[in-house]
Motif scaffolding. Structure first.
Motif, PDB file in Angstrom:
ATOM      1  N   GLY A 150      54.967 -76.344  15.402  1.00  0.00           N
ATOM      2  CA  GLY A 150      53.867 -77.276  15.176  1.00  0.00           C
ATOM      3  C   GLY A 150      53.065 -76.908  13.940  1.00  0.00           C
ATOM      4  N   TYR A 151      52.339 -77.892  13.450  1.00  0.00           N
ATOM      5  CA  TYR A 151      51.505 -77.732  12.256  1.00  0.00           C
ATOM      6  C   TYR A 151      50.081 -78.154  12.573  1.00  0.00           C
ATOM      7  CZ  TYR A 151      55.772 -77.071   9.597  1.00  0.00           C
ATOM      8  OH  TYR A 151      56.954 -76.563   9.133  1.00  0.00           O
ATOM      9  N   LEU A 152      49.134 -77.603  11.838  1.00  0.00           N
ATOM     10  CA  LEU A 152      47.758 -78.054  11.966  1.00  0.00           C
ATOM     11  C   LEU A 152      47.629 -79.405  11.281  1.00  0.00           C
ATOM     12  CD1 LEU A 152      45.881 -74.708  11.211  1.00  0.00           C
ATOM     13  CD2 LEU A 152      46.638 -75.623  13.420  1.00  0.00           C
ATOM     14  N   LEU A 153      47.007 -80.345  11.948  1.00  0.00           N
ATOM     15  CA  LEU A 153      46.903 -81.705  11.433  1.00  0.00           C
ATOM     16  C   LEU A 153      46.388 -81.739  10.003  1.00  0.00           C
ATOM     17  CD1 LEU A 153      47.003 -84.772  11.796  1.00  0.00           C
ATOM     18  CD2 LEU A 153      44.754 -84.642  12.900  1.00  0.00           C
ATOM     19  N   LYS A 154      45.389 -80.913   9.691  1.00  0.00           N
ATOM     20  CA  LYS A 154      44.794 -80.921   8.349  1.00  0.00           C
ATOM     21  C   LYS A 154      45.806 -80.574   7.268  1.00  0.00           C
ATOM     22  CE  LYS A 154      43.176 -76.125   8.853  1.00  0.00           C
ATOM     23  NZ  LYS A 154      41.979 -75.269   9.055  1.00  0.00           N
ATOM     24  N   ASN A 155      46.901 -79.908   7.650  1.00  0.00           N
ATOM     25  CA  ASN A 155      47.920 -79.511   6.674  1.00  0.00           C
ATOM     26  C   ASN A 155      49.066 -80.501   6.567  1.00  0.00           C
ATOM     27  OD1 ASN A 155      46.562 -77.133   6.073  1.00  0.00           O
ATOM     28  ND2 ASN A 155      47.661 -75.945   7.611  1.00  0.00           N
ATOM     29  N   THR A 156      48.909 -81.679   7.190  1.00  0.00           N
ATOM     30  CA  THR A 156      50.011 -82.647   7.201  1.00  0.00           C
ATOM     31  C   THR A 156      49.602 -84.042   6.728  1.00  0.00           C
ATOM     32  OG1 THR A 156      49.690 -83.521   9.459  1.00  0.00           O
ATOM     33  CG2 THR A 156      50.915 -81.437   9.235  1.00  0.00           C
ATOM     34  N   MET A 194      41.790 -91.358  13.815  1.00  0.00           N
ATOM     35  CA  MET A 194      42.928 -92.153  14.269  1.00  0.00           C
ATOM     36  C   MET A 194      42.441 -93.473  14.843  1.00  0.00           C
ATOM     37  SD  MET A 194      44.178 -90.538  17.908  1.00  0.00           S
ATOM     38  CE  MET A 194      43.122 -90.657  19.371  1.00  0.00           C
ATOM     39  N   THR A 195      43.309 -94.475  14.812  1.00  0.00           N
ATOM     40  CA  THR A 195      42.995 -95.775  15.387  1.00  0.00           C
ATOM     41  C   THR A 195      44.252 -96.378  15.993  1.00  0.00           C
ATOM     42  OG1 THR A 195      42.072 -97.978  14.958  1.00  0.00           O
ATOM     43  CG2 THR A 195      43.412 -97.004  13.207  1.00  0.00           C
ATOM     44  N   GLU A 196      44.065 -97.165  17.016  1.00  0.00           N
ATOM     45  CA  GLU A 196      45.168 -97.897  17.629  1.00  0.00           C
ATOM     46  C   GLU A 196      45.062 -99.392  17.346  1.00  0.00           C
ATOM     47  OE1 GLU A 196      47.682 -96.440  19.067  1.00  0.00           O
ATOM     48  OE2 GLU A 196      46.811 -94.441  18.928  1.00  0.00           O
ATOM     49  N   ASP A 197      43.842 -99.855  17.072  1.00  0.00           N
ATOM     50  CA  ASP A 197      43.629-101.291  16.894  1.00  0.00           C
ATOM     51  C   ASP A 197      43.121-101.657  15.506  1.00  0.00           C
ATOM     52  OD1 ASP A 197      41.039-100.323  16.946  1.00  0.00           O
ATOM     53  OD2 ASP A 197      40.478-101.324  18.818  1.00  0.00           O
ATOM     54  N   MET A 198      43.025-100.681  14.594  1.00  0.00           N
ATOM     55  CA  MET A 198      42.557-100.867  13.219  1.00  0.00           C
ATOM     56  C   MET A 198      41.073-101.226  13.145  1.00  0.00           C
ATOM     57  SD  MET A 198      45.457-100.258  11.933  1.00  0.00           S
ATOM     58  CE  MET A 198      45.249-100.602  10.214  1.00  0.00           C
ATOM     59  N   GLN A 199      40.358-101.093  14.259  1.00  0.00           N
ATOM     60  CA  GLN A 199      38.928-101.387  14.274  1.00  0.00           C
ATOM     61  C   GLN A 199      38.116-100.200  14.779  1.00  0.00           C
ATOM     62  OE1 GLN A 199      38.198-105.023  16.447  1.00  0.00           O
ATOM     63  NE2 GLN A 199      39.663-106.218  15.253  1.00  0.00           N
ATOM     64  N   THR A 200      38.585 -99.593  15.846  1.00  0.00           N
ATOM     65  CA  THR A 200      37.887 -98.457  16.442  1.00  0.00           C
ATOM     66  C   THR A 200      38.586 -97.159  16.037  1.00  0.00           C
ATOM     67  OG1 THR A 200      37.303 -99.815  18.355  1.00  0.00           O
ATOM     68  CG2 THR A 200      37.081 -97.427  18.578  1.00  0.00           C
ATOM     69  N   TYR A 201      37.808 -96.236  15.472  1.00  0.00           N
ATOM     70  CA  TYR A 201      38.375 -94.978  14.998  1.00  0.00           C
ATOM     71  C   TYR A 201      37.838 -93.810  15.820  1.00  0.00           C
ATOM     72  CZ  TYR A 201      40.398 -97.288  10.944  1.00  0.00           C
ATOM     73  OH  TYR A 201      41.151 -98.099  10.136  1.00  0.00           O
ATOM     74  N   THR A 202      38.714 -92.868  16.107  1.00  0.00           N
ATOM     75  CA  THR A 202      38.364 -91.679  16.878  1.00  0.00           C
ATOM     76  C   THR A 202      38.613 -90.439  16.036  1.00  0.00           C
ATOM     77  OG1 THR A 202      39.010 -92.791  18.936  1.00  0.00           O
ATOM     78  CG2 THR A 202      38.818 -90.382  18.993  1.00  0.00           C
ATOM     79  N   ARG A 203      37.656 -89.528  16.047  1.00  0.00           N
ATOM     80  CA  ARG A 203      37.788 -88.313  15.258  1.00  0.00           C
ATOM     81  C   ARG A 203      38.769 -87.345  15.926  1.00  0.00           C
ATOM     82  NH1 ARG A 203      34.188 -86.992  11.626  1.00  0.00           N
ATOM     83  NH2 ARG A 203      32.571 -88.216  12.674  1.00  0.00           N
ATOM     84  N   LEU A 204      39.563 -86.681  15.124  1.00  0.00           N
ATOM     85  CA  LEU A 204      40.475 -85.645  15.588  1.00  0.00           C
ATOM     86  C   LEU A 204      40.104 -84.313  14.934  1.00  0.00           C
ATOM     87  CD1 LEU A 204      43.917 -87.497  15.298  1.00  0.00           C
ATOM     88  CD2 LEU A 204      42.800 -86.808  17.422  1.00  0.00           C
ATOM     89  N   SER A 205      40.273 -83.237  15.646  1.00  0.00           N
ATOM     90  CA  SER A 205      40.020 -81.926  15.061  1.00  0.00           C
ATOM     91  C   SER A 205      41.043 -81.648  13.962  1.00  0.00           C
ATOM     92  CB  SER A 205      40.112 -80.836  16.118  1.00  0.00           C
ATOM     93  OG  SER A 205      40.157 -79.553  15.508  1.00  0.00           O
ATOM     94  N   PRO A 206      40.610 -81.117  12.816  1.00  0.00           N
ATOM     95  CA  PRO A 206      41.569 -80.769  11.758  1.00  0.00           C
ATOM     96  C   PRO A 206      42.603 -79.754  12.217  1.00  0.00           C
ATOM     97  CG  PRO A 206      39.304 -80.731  10.931  1.00  0.00           C
ATOM     98  CD  PRO A 206      39.219 -80.849  12.414  1.00  0.00           C
ATOM     99  N   ASP A 207      42.256 -78.975  13.250  1.00  0.00           N
ATOM    100  CA  ASP A 207      43.164 -77.938  13.747  1.00  0.00           C
ATOM    101  C   ASP A 207      44.018 -78.404  14.924  1.00  0.00           C
ATOM    102  OD1 ASP A 207      42.316 -76.080  11.852  1.00  0.00           O
ATOM    103  OD2 ASP A 207      40.657 -75.402  13.132  1.00  0.00           O
ATOM    104  N   THR A 208      44.028 -79.701  15.183  1.00  0.00           N
ATOM    105  CA  THR A 208      44.920 -80.251  16.204  1.00  0.00           C
ATOM    106  C   THR A 208      46.361 -79.917  15.850  1.00  0.00           C
ATOM    107  OG1 THR A 208      43.426 -82.102  16.665  1.00  0.00           O
ATOM    108  CG2 THR A 208      45.723 -82.388  17.280  1.00  0.00           C
ATOM    109  N   VAL A 209      47.130 -79.444  16.828  1.00  0.00           N
ATOM    110  CA  VAL A 209      48.540 -79.140  16.596  1.00  0.00           C
ATOM    111  C   VAL A 209      49.353 -80.426  16.695  1.00  0.00           C
ATOM    112  CG1 VAL A 209      50.557 -77.868  17.416  1.00  0.00           C
ATOM    113  CG2 VAL A 209      48.293 -76.795  17.478  1.00  0.00           C
ATOM    114  N   VAL A 210      50.152 -80.679  15.672  1.00  0.00           N
ATOM    115  CA  VAL A 210      50.972 -81.891  15.659  1.00  0.00           C
ATOM    116  C   VAL A 210      52.435 -81.525  15.431  1.00  0.00           C
ATOM    117  CG1 VAL A 210      49.089 -83.374  14.860  1.00  0.00           C
ATOM    118  CG2 VAL A 210      50.606 -82.289  13.181  1.00  0.00           C
ATOM    119  N   SER A 211      53.289 -82.399  15.897  1.00  0.00           N
ATOM    120  CA  SER A 211      54.724 -82.241  15.706  1.00  0.00           C
ATOM    121  C   SER A 211      55.157 -82.933  14.428  1.00  0.00           C
ATOM    122  CB  SER A 211      55.483 -82.846  16.887  1.00  0.00           C
ATOM    123  OG  SER A 211      56.865 -82.954  16.593  1.00  0.00           O
ATOM    124  N   MET A 212      55.970 -82.237  13.630  1.00  0.00           N
ATOM    125  CA  MET A 212      56.584 -82.834  12.451  1.00  0.00           C
ATOM    126  C   MET A 212      58.098 -82.947  12.650  1.00  0.00           C
ATOM    127  SD  MET A 212      53.897 -83.442  10.837  1.00  0.00           S
ATOM    128  CE  MET A 212      54.737 -84.235   9.471  1.00  0.00           C
TER     129      MET A 212
END
Length: 305
Positions: A150-156, A194-212
């Motif tokens: 996994g990678y830190l979201l801020k690095n992707t 992040m957004t699912e509907d292009m209107q409401t945005y939710t903040r994510l931690s820069p250190d969130t682990v994500v799959s690449m």
């Protein structure tokens, strides 16, 4: 146990990028991103790679990539074909889109006879990622022993537009509890949103682990991918026959929920690089030049050995 194999998914077209980005030179001496993955994998211990391509691109891959790499490791080719379906299923009328990453890996089922690492051809993962995955696969315990780097979201993130990322939830032992595909994440001055509907945005931690999409699988995972494909098709052919895709994270999630898998997540602090958008290319080119100047890669890449 046989030595781990590297499986590279290189059959997809980059719609947002505007072409076959797997073959777009990014290195100072004409190297593809794929060259760097193969180079790092070989340094980590991988001696064999299976590259999944479209059959019509085979000549270019063999002539350009094969000449560079063949002295250093064995490379075989598998072919992703949207007509490669289980018995009793037919290609939906009007379907042109590939069936997704799990189907791509399944295309290599006759060539993979060992634990394997699956990656995207157009992502730069960094040397540590291959070291972590190779070490895990070399010590694999059983058919339920999976891993992910996994990678830190801020690095992707890309400064050029939105990205899709698999957002991971881990337990206290760094094992994967859940992975959720977020299809629209943007970089802002206030951090990732992040957004699912292009209107409401939710903040994510820069250190969130994500799959690449760097996974380590036992050989038996190939059989599990194949076994799950008909059920996916049954759902897809009724809901979205032209666009549904069979993704690797979906298969992993099903295995987790069925209690058939456990996934160790290794998080690397390295920056991921990719060319999601054509304007990303100059940034990737400069980053690779900087890494070579710092002594992390020879230039030309395959000049050693």
């Amino acid at each position: 146990m046989k030595k781990p194999v590297l499986v590279i998914m290189a059959a997809g077209m980059g719609s947002r990028y505007g072409g076959l980005k797997q073959m777009d030179p990014v290195g100072a001496h004409g190297e593809w991103i794929l060259d760097y993955s193969l180079f790092d994998a070989r340094r980590a211990g991988f001696e064999r790679a299976v590259i999944i391509i479209k059959r019509e691109n085979e000549k270019d891959f063999r002539e350009v990539l094969g000449d560079r790499v063949s002295r250093h490791m064995r490379v075989d080719y598998a072919y992703q074909d949207i007509r490669d379906l289980p018995k009793g299923y037919e290609l939906p009328e009007g379907r042109a889109k590939p069936w997704g990453t799990a189907h791509a890996v399944l295309s290599a089922r006759n060539l993979v006879d060992a634990p394997f690492c699956a990656i995207n051809a157009d992502d730069f993962y960094g040397a540590q990622a291959f070291e972590l995955c190779y070490r895990h696969l070399s010590q694999i315990q059983d058919d339920g022993d999976l891993c992910m780097v996994g990678y830190l979201l801020k690095n992707t993130l890309s400064e050029r537009g939105y990205v899709a990322r698999g957002v991971c939830e881990l337990d206290e032992n760094s094992r994967l509890k859940d992975i959720t595909e977020r299809t629209h994440i943007i970089s802002t001055v206030d951090g990732p949103m992040m957004t699912e509907d292009m209107q409401t945005y939710t903040r994510l931690s820069p250190d969130t682990v994500v799959s690449m999409n760097m996974w380590g699988f036992p050989q038996a995972m190939m059989d599990r991918i194949e076994a799950g494909f008909p059920a996916f098709l049954d759902r897809a052919l009724s809901a979205n026959p032209k666009g549904a895709e069979y993704f690797l994270p979906f298969v992993v999630d099903e295995q987790l929920r069925a209690g058939k898998a456990r996934v160790k997540v290794y998080t690397t602090p390295d920056r991921w690089y990719g060319v999601t958008y054509h304007d990303d290319k100059p940034l990737v080119c400069q980053a690779l030049r900087d890494l070579a100047a710092a002594g992390q890669y020879p230039a030309p890449l395959w000049s050693e050995g």
